[in-house]
Design a protein around this motif. Structure first.
Motif, PDB file in Angstrom:
ATOM      1  N   LEU A 142      -0.464   4.572  -6.102  1.00 55.11           N
ATOM      2  CA  LEU A 142       0.493   3.849  -5.271  1.00 55.11           C
ATOM      3  C   LEU A 142       1.099   4.765  -4.213  1.00 55.11           C
ATOM      4  O   LEU A 142       1.203   4.391  -3.041  1.00 55.11           O
ATOM      5  N   ALA A 143       1.463   5.974  -4.600  1.00 49.32           N
ATOM      6  CA  ALA A 143       2.038   6.922  -3.627  1.00 49.32           C
ATOM      7  C   ALA A 143       1.049   7.218  -2.502  1.00 49.32           C
ATOM      8  O   ALA A 143       1.419   7.229  -1.322  1.00 49.32           O
ATOM      9  N   GLU A 144      -0.215   7.428  -2.839  1.00 46.85           N
ATOM     10  CA  GLU A 144      -1.219   7.702  -1.805  1.00 46.85           C
ATOM     11  C   GLU A 144      -1.448   6.487  -0.915  1.00 46.85           C
ATOM     12  O   GLU A 144      -1.542   6.609   0.303  1.00 46.85           O
ATOM     13  N   SER A 145      -1.525   5.317  -1.502  1.00 48.56           N
ATOM     14  CA  SER A 145      -1.762   4.116  -0.688  1.00 48.56           C
ATOM     15  C   SER A 145      -0.572   3.820   0.218  1.00 48.56           C
ATOM     16  O   SER A 145      -0.759   3.428   1.376  1.00 48.56           O
ATOM     17  N   LEU A 146       0.630   4.052  -0.244  1.00 45.10           N
ATOM     18  CA  LEU A 146       1.821   3.884   0.586  1.00 45.10           C
ATOM     19  C   LEU A 146       1.840   4.917   1.725  1.00 45.10           C
ATOM     20  O   LEU A 146       2.186   4.605   2.859  1.00 45.10           O
ATOM     21  N   ARG A 147       1.455   6.139   1.413  1.00 51.94           N
ATOM     22  CA  ARG A 147       1.405   7.192   2.434  1.00 51.94           C
ATOM     23  C   ARG A 147       0.402   6.818   3.523  1.00 51.94           C
ATOM     24  O   ARG A 147       0.714   6.849   4.708  1.00 51.94           O
ATOM     25  N   GLN A 148      -0.787   6.412   3.101  1.00 51.44           N
ATOM     26  CA  GLN A 148      -1.819   6.038   4.069  1.00 51.44           C
ATOM     27  C   GLN A 148      -1.413   4.835   4.922  1.00 51.44           C
ATOM     28  O   GLN A 148      -1.694   4.795   6.114  1.00 51.44           O
ATOM     29  N   SER A 149      -0.746   3.888   4.300  1.00 48.51           N
ATOM     30  CA  SER A 149      -0.348   2.674   5.003  1.00 48.51           C
ATOM     31  C   SER A 149       0.947   2.845   5.798  1.00 48.51           C
ATOM     32  O   SER A 149       1.408   1.905   6.423  1.00 48.51           O
ATOM     33  N   LYS A 150       1.515   4.045   5.690  1.00 54.95           N
ATOM     34  CA  LYS A 150       2.772   4.360   6.369  1.00 54.95           C
ATOM     35  C   LYS A 150       3.889   3.395   5.987  1.00 54.95           C
ATOM     36  O   LYS A 150       4.733   3.036   6.808  1.00 54.95           O
ATOM     37  N   LEU A 151       3.874   2.992   4.711  1.00 58.20           N
ATOM     38  CA  LEU A 151       4.915   2.108   4.197  1.00 58.20           C
ATOM     39  C   LEU A 151       6.050   2.889   3.533  1.00 58.20           C
ATOM     40  O   LEU A 151       7.033   2.305   3.122  1.00 58.20           O
ATOM     41  N   ILE A 152       5.887   4.217   3.432  1.00 57.74           N
ATOM     42  CA  ILE A 152       6.992   5.054   2.934  1.00 57.74           C
ATOM     43  C   ILE A 152       7.214   6.176   3.921  1.00 57.74           C
ATOM     44  O   ILE A 152       6.421   6.463   4.774  1.00 57.74           O
TER      45      ILE A 152
END
Length: 152
Positions: A142-152
């Protein structure tokens, strides 16, 4: 359209893990989806002890079965996390609309579910280890997918 990464749990069977994932999703802003049946009840003491005040049924989608889940997701990308995959999650480009599916702690997902999903990923681990705890796996991916999606 509401863009929010989604974590889906396939028939979870360990209450403490599901509770920890609820907390992770609440803290990181991901939507949680649970494919039933679960191997425990929400009244389970072990579940309540870990979930604390992070439980909000309005922020969790429940699906009565995998058939209901896949029918609802027919036009969406589902990414399966599995130890049987050959591609690392770090080599994959996540999208902010993805649903990331994690299998049952005791058995993963059945072969019929594997066949329905094109994108199957793994978390690389040291040799001679079997698997990470599912709550840890959810947090990592989840942390990686959020980072990639620029959602965090």
């Amino acid at each position: 359209m509401n863009h929010k990464l989604k974590i889906a749990l396939y028939e979870p069977d360990i209450p403490q893990n599901t509770a920890a994932i609820i907390r992770t999703c609440a803290c990181l802003g991901a939507k949680l989806e649970i494919i039933e049946p679960c191997g425990f009840l929400p009244s389970d003491k072990r579940f309540k002890r870990v979930v604390m005040d992070y439980m909000d049924w309005d922020k969790i989608d429940l699906y009565q079965s995998s058939e209901h889940f896949f029918n609802a997701k027919k036009n969406q990308r589902i990414v399966l996390m599995t130890t049987k995959a050959s591609i690392s999650y770090t080599k994959f480009k996540f999208d902010k609309n993805d649903t990331i599916l994690f299998g049952r702690e005791s058995a993963g997902v059945p072969e019929k579910v594997h066949k329905l999903i094109n994108d199957r990923l793994k978390i690389p681990m040291n040799e001679n280890t079997r698997s990470l705890n599912i709550a840890s796996s959810v947090a990592i991916v989840l942390a990686e997918s959020l980072r990639q999606s620029k959602l965090i």
